[in-house]
Design a protein around this motif. Sequence first.
Motif, PDB file in Angstrom:
ATOM      1  N   ILE A  31     -13.055   1.333  -4.362  1.00  0.00           N
ATOM      2  CA  ILE A  31     -14.000   0.246  -4.099  1.00  0.00           C
ATOM      3  C   ILE A  31     -15.331   0.901  -3.789  1.00  0.00           C
ATOM      4  CG2 ILE A  31     -14.540  -1.736  -2.638  1.00  0.00           C
ATOM      5  CD1 ILE A  31     -11.534  -1.914  -1.998  1.00  0.00           C
ATOM      6  N   SER A  38      -6.738  -8.323   0.837  1.00  0.00           N
ATOM      7  CA  SER A  38      -6.963  -8.190  -0.601  1.00  0.00           C
ATOM      8  C   SER A  38      -8.049  -7.147  -0.878  1.00  0.00           C
ATOM      9  CB  SER A  38      -7.383  -9.540  -1.188  1.00  0.00           C
ATOM     10  OG  SER A  38      -8.651  -9.918  -0.667  1.00  0.00           O
ATOM     11  N   LYS A  39      -8.194  -6.792  -2.154  1.00  0.00           N
ATOM     12  CA  LYS A  39      -9.271  -5.875  -2.548  1.00  0.00           C
ATOM     13  C   LYS A  39     -10.630  -6.474  -2.190  1.00  0.00           C
ATOM     14  CE  LYS A  39      -6.792  -3.864  -6.530  1.00  0.00           C
ATOM     15  NZ  LYS A  39      -5.637  -4.794  -6.568  1.00  0.00           N
ATOM     16  N   ARG A  93     -11.262  -6.051   1.465  1.00  0.00           N
ATOM     17  CA  ARG A  93     -11.582  -4.666   1.777  1.00  0.00           C
ATOM     18  C   ARG A  93     -13.004  -4.334   1.324  1.00  0.00           C
ATOM     19  NH1 ARG A  93      -6.172  -3.553   0.109  1.00  0.00           N
ATOM     20  NH2 ARG A  93      -6.729  -2.204  -1.643  1.00  0.00           N
ATOM     21  N   ASP A 142      -1.894  -0.210  -9.051  1.00  0.00           N
ATOM     22  CA  ASP A 142      -3.343  -0.034  -9.131  1.00  0.00           C
ATOM     23  C   ASP A 142      -3.775   1.207  -8.362  1.00  0.00           C
ATOM     24  OD1 ASP A 142      -3.370  -2.404 -10.500  1.00  0.00           O
ATOM     25  OD2 ASP A 142      -4.014  -3.619  -8.795  1.00  0.00           O
ATOM     26  N   PHE A 158      -8.006   3.598  -3.112  1.00  0.00           N
ATOM     27  CA  PHE A 158      -6.819   2.807  -2.784  1.00  0.00           C
ATOM     28  C   PHE A 158      -5.740   3.031  -3.840  1.00  0.00           C
ATOM     29  CE2 PHE A 158      -9.369  -0.011  -5.462  1.00  0.00           C
ATOM     30  CZ  PHE A 158      -8.431  -0.496  -6.365  1.00  0.00           C
ATOM     31  N   THR A 174     -15.032  -2.793  -7.895  1.00  0.00           N
ATOM     32  CA  THR A 174     -13.756  -2.081  -7.879  1.00  0.00           C
ATOM     33  C   THR A 174     -13.527  -1.498  -9.272  1.00  0.00           C
ATOM     34  OG1 THR A 174     -12.399  -4.000  -8.502  1.00  0.00           O
ATOM     35  CG2 THR A 174     -12.808  -3.647  -6.156  1.00  0.00           C
ATOM     36  N   THR A 216       0.848  -1.191   0.000  1.00  0.00           N
ATOM     37  CA  THR A 216       0.000   0.000   0.000  1.00  0.00           C
ATOM     38  C   THR A 216       0.884   1.241   0.000  1.00  0.00           C
ATOM     39  OG1 THR A 216      -1.762  -1.138   1.190  1.00  0.00           O
ATOM     40  CG2 THR A 216      -1.777   1.250   1.278  1.00  0.00           C
TER      41      THR A 216
END
Length: 515
Positions: A150, A195-196, A199, A146, A159, A124, A10
Amino acid sequence: MPKEIELKLTLPANCIKYLHHLPLLDALSISKPAKQKLHTIYYDTPDLALKKQHCALRLRRIGKHWIQTIKTEGSVASGLHERDEWEVAVTTNQLDFTQLSDPKLIKLLSHSNLSKQLQQIFITEFTRYTRILQMSDGSQIEFCLDHGKISVDHTKEPFTEVELELKSGKPVQLFQLALALEQALPFPVRLENISKAERGYILYTGQNIPPVKALPVVLKADMDLVTVFILIAQNCLDQLTRNEHGVLAGNDIEYLHQMRVALRRLRSAFDVFSTVIVNKAPIVHELKWLTRQLNPARNWDVFVTEQISQIHHIFAKHAGIAALIKTCEVLRKKHNKAARNSIRSKRYTELILKLNLWLDEVLEYSTRSHSLKSTAKIALSEFTGSLLTNHHQQILRVGKEIEKLDATSLHALRISIKKQRYAMEFLQTLYSPEKVKKYIRSLSELQDILGAINDSANTQKLLEEIPSSKTKALMSREAIGIIVGWNRLHLEQKKAELKRTLLPFYDTPLFWEVY
């Protein structure tokens, strides 16, 4: 069965332009950078049946094409994600399970009630910048930057993250690349253990992933000590890193508690296997640093939420105690903020990355006799008996002098008991579950009592941290007097309880000696 192995990082949102021109990436790239717009829909039932089965189902639009992906539960530690993954191209934005080949997935997703209940849970949307990198050993890694959001209904969470996916070669190269990136970037980088999809579920449910407690380490009697140490250290590291997200969210003190437990377990593992491992000093030094960063926050959590709250319950109408609690809450938040800043720091990320790399080096060198101490070649079955017996006897020797022990000695006894408990928990799969459970319970009882005594000993230190300007008023001084008096009474009660609890411990059978 395809397996995805990737490391997630991140980063701050303002880092994107910087990364595009990072010399390190240019030097390692063997492909031209590519840019994609990705729109992904995640599906589940209203009661989240797939999530309960640790399964993620999504449809992703890349240009004019749709890809259906199913991911199942794998392992996550230190930002390294390893899980099974199935991808198939579909003609439209409709789910299609006709191409499934895995029997368990077919059974799960072909169930009529489940398939009819599937609905969009979250979306996403992000821009992905991709390039292929080649490391010095030949390993190839896909670098993906990326940046997006989201969405759940009208709620959105932005993010920015980097995914490093292993295409070929050794997984350890993911940590090597992450460390090189961390050292090349001027801003903090954090390993991401969520992970996405996870989240998205947190955003959808409004509930964070629960605090992660220590899990048993499965060992076999014929394992060599280096392998055992690495398995235990990785287990501790998993517990440590998987509680980060909850600490940073700041809404439950249990996450910080579990991070501290993981640190104590990890440092105990270094002690237990001190005769085996070499070149550990730099890592141990950094683990001590992290412990010092988290300790004040945990001490204030216990003081405010447990000790003072009990006193306030008894003296609910005392204005001085109510005012003192407000002052202590400010100090608690200050120390919790400092702990979170430590976890977000470059030093913390470097520690986790270097620890993973060091463990890989230990494993790689374990077959080279010149790299190991001679005791490393002893089988686990020969090592455990004397270790547990020596620690047990040490506790008994100190316990017999309980009347003479001051606060410092009691704290040392607590540490000895804690280390014995962790050692037994590490080795528990080698012995009878019933006997292990009983022994650990007896150690836990002693540890809890000594923990309460230690908390009481810390009370005076914490009261001294309160600014004198806050304690000049008569009511405040009276409140502190009440706390000190209550604390002394509590301390005497716990010391008496300790004596009673130690008595049956003297007769505890050393069941591991007949292993």
